[in-house]
Design a protein around this motif. Sequence first.
Motif, PDB file in Angstrom:
ATOM      1  N   UNK A 122      -3.018 -20.845  -0.883  1.00  0.00           N
ATOM      2  CA  UNK A 122      -3.813 -20.397   0.256  1.00  0.00           C
ATOM      3  C   UNK A 122      -3.716 -18.886   0.427  1.00  0.00           C
ATOM      4  N   UNK A 123      -4.642 -18.361   1.232  1.00  0.00           N
ATOM      5  CA  UNK A 123      -4.622 -16.948   1.593  1.00  0.00           C
ATOM      6  C   UNK A 123      -4.136 -16.809   3.027  1.00  0.00           C
ATOM      7  N   UNK A 124      -3.055 -16.058   3.215  1.00  0.00           N
ATOM      8  CA  UNK A 124      -2.493 -15.826   4.543  1.00  0.00           C
ATOM      9  C   UNK A 124      -2.970 -14.488   5.077  1.00  0.00           C
ATOM     10  N   UNK A 125      -3.440 -14.481   6.316  1.00  0.00           N
ATOM     11  CA  UNK A 125      -3.878 -13.251   6.976  1.00  0.00           C
ATOM     12  C   UNK A 125      -3.105 -13.095   8.278  1.00  0.00           C
ATOM     13  N   UNK A 126      -2.595 -11.908   8.514  1.00  0.00           N
ATOM     14  CA  UNK A 126      -1.836 -11.681   9.736  1.00  0.00           C
ATOM     15  C   UNK A 126      -1.875 -10.204  10.110  1.00  0.00           C
ATOM     16  N   UNK A 127      -1.537  -9.927  11.345  1.00  0.00           N
ATOM     17  CA  UNK A 127      -1.396  -8.554  11.824  1.00  0.00           C
ATOM     18  C   UNK A 127      -0.105  -8.455  12.623  1.00  0.00           C
ATOM     19  N   UNK A 128       0.428  -7.250  12.693  1.00  0.00           N
ATOM     20  CA  UNK A 128       1.601  -7.035  13.524  1.00  0.00           C
ATOM     21  C   UNK A 128       1.590  -5.625  14.066  1.00  0.00           C
ATOM     22  N   UNK A 129       2.263  -5.461  15.193  1.00  0.00           N
ATOM     23  CA  UNK A 129       2.398  -4.133  15.778  1.00  0.00           C
ATOM     24  C   UNK A 129       3.276  -3.274  14.880  1.00  0.00           C
ATOM     25  N   UNK A 130       2.910  -2.012  14.751  1.00  0.00           N
ATOM     26  CA  UNK A 130       3.609  -1.130  13.822  1.00  0.00           C
ATOM     27  C   UNK A 130       4.624  -0.260  14.561  1.00  0.00           C
ATOM     28  N   UNK A 131       5.926  -0.432  14.285  1.00  0.00           N
ATOM     29  CA  UNK A 131       6.924   0.460  14.874  1.00  0.00           C
ATOM     30  C   UNK A 131       6.839   1.853  14.260  1.00  0.00           C
ATOM     31  N   UNK A 132       7.319   2.846  14.990  1.00  0.00           N
ATOM     32  CA  UNK A 132       7.220   4.231  14.528  1.00  0.00           C
ATOM     33  C   UNK A 132       8.038   4.495  13.268  1.00  0.00           C
ATOM     34  N   UNK A 133       9.096   3.709  13.066  1.00  0.00           N
ATOM     35  CA  UNK A 133       9.982   3.952  11.923  1.00  0.00           C
ATOM     36  C   UNK A 133       9.731   2.980  10.782  1.00  0.00           C
ATOM     37  N   UNK A 134       8.521   2.402  10.715  1.00  0.00           N
ATOM     38  CA  UNK A 134       8.210   1.447   9.664  1.00  0.00           C
ATOM     39  C   UNK A 134       8.038   2.141   8.317  1.00  0.00           C
ATOM     40  N   UNK A 135       8.596   1.527   7.264  1.00  0.00           N
ATOM     41  CA  UNK A 135       8.432   1.978   5.881  1.00  0.00           C
ATOM     42  C   UNK A 135       7.792   0.836   5.101  1.00  0.00           C
ATOM     43  N   UNK A 136       6.820   1.174   4.244  1.00  0.00           N
ATOM     44  CA  UNK A 136       6.047   0.151   3.534  1.00  0.00           C
ATOM     45  C   UNK A 136       6.112   0.388   2.028  1.00  0.00           C
ATOM     46  N   UNK A 137       6.465  -0.660   1.303  1.00  0.00           N
ATOM     47  CA  UNK A 137       6.405  -0.694  -0.157  1.00  0.00           C
ATOM     48  C   UNK A 137       7.043   0.544  -0.776  1.00  0.00           C
ATOM     49  N   UNK A 138       6.340   1.200  -1.709  1.00  0.00           N
ATOM     50  CA  UNK A 138       6.906   2.360  -2.407  1.00  0.00           C
ATOM     51  C   UNK A 138       7.064   3.575  -1.510  1.00  0.00           C
ATOM     52  N   UNK A 139       6.644   3.459  -0.253  1.00  0.00           N
ATOM     53  CA  UNK A 139       6.904   4.519   0.712  1.00  0.00           C
ATOM     54  C   UNK A 139       8.393   4.768   0.897  1.00  0.00           C
ATOM     55  N   UNK A 140       9.237   3.790   0.493  1.00  0.00           N
ATOM     56  CA  UNK A 140      10.686   3.995   0.611  1.00  0.00           C
ATOM     57  C   UNK A 140      11.128   5.200  -0.211  1.00  0.00           C
TER      58      UNK A 140
END
Length: 249
Positions: A122-140
């Motif tokens: 299946x395909x899962x779709x979702x949203x979430x509130x973004x905290x100011x200190x969030x890091x995503x994927x290769x952004x680390x």
Amino acid sequence: MTAIRGGFLLVAASLAEPTYAALFEFTGSAARNDGTVLYEEQHRVEGLCERGEFEPLEHHVIYLPSRGSGSDQPFAEKWLDYSASAVRPTVNFRQPNFNEFLKVTYPDKDIVSLVWQQPGGDTNRSTLDMPNDLVVDAGFDNFVRRNWQKVITGESVKFRFLAPTRGTDYAFVLEPAQNQTLKADYLVQIRPDSFMLKFLVDPIVLGYSIKGVLTVYSGLTNVRENADQNFTATIRYNVTTYPECELTP
């Protein structure tokens, strides 16, 4: 008066430092603990040199079978766009042999949108509130360099890390690490900050050179081994093209 004028000229020259296109390219070889090579990575990061420091804009990763496997065709690809944030890129990852794709976008400045097609499911779709200190994927990787002074002085940094296949984010800590088998000028690890999560998620160990280049990664990868789990591997990196400016502040 001459000294004052000279000081003004130096400040003006630094402020007027030109901005120009730059390219950062590197390769990675992922292997098991016994040295068996699992796959290869080719990274191309296009960006700008601004005020003497590299700013990434677009990042393309090609995943290739190990040499001698009988195939030289990519089995997965990833595209990242850092134009809005160096630590929270948009992500488009595809691994066709498992019929899997993952997209991370930001329809609003405070919202993260996630679309994940599970392997053959299946395909899962979702949203979430973004905290100011969030890091995503290769952004680390850029997060480490933006905290470079803390890294080289052995300080710890707390942040939130996105877990897109779970549709949420978790508290993590970037801190100094010790490892007898991984060699680098600076070794750090990313580990969960939650007491309970520590028992479920192993730390990711990262090695960096003096220049701020990621030289080794050890831990869970984003490449699928089978329908149930991703590879856990040690990836060693080599730079093929340096940008004509610094990678760290």
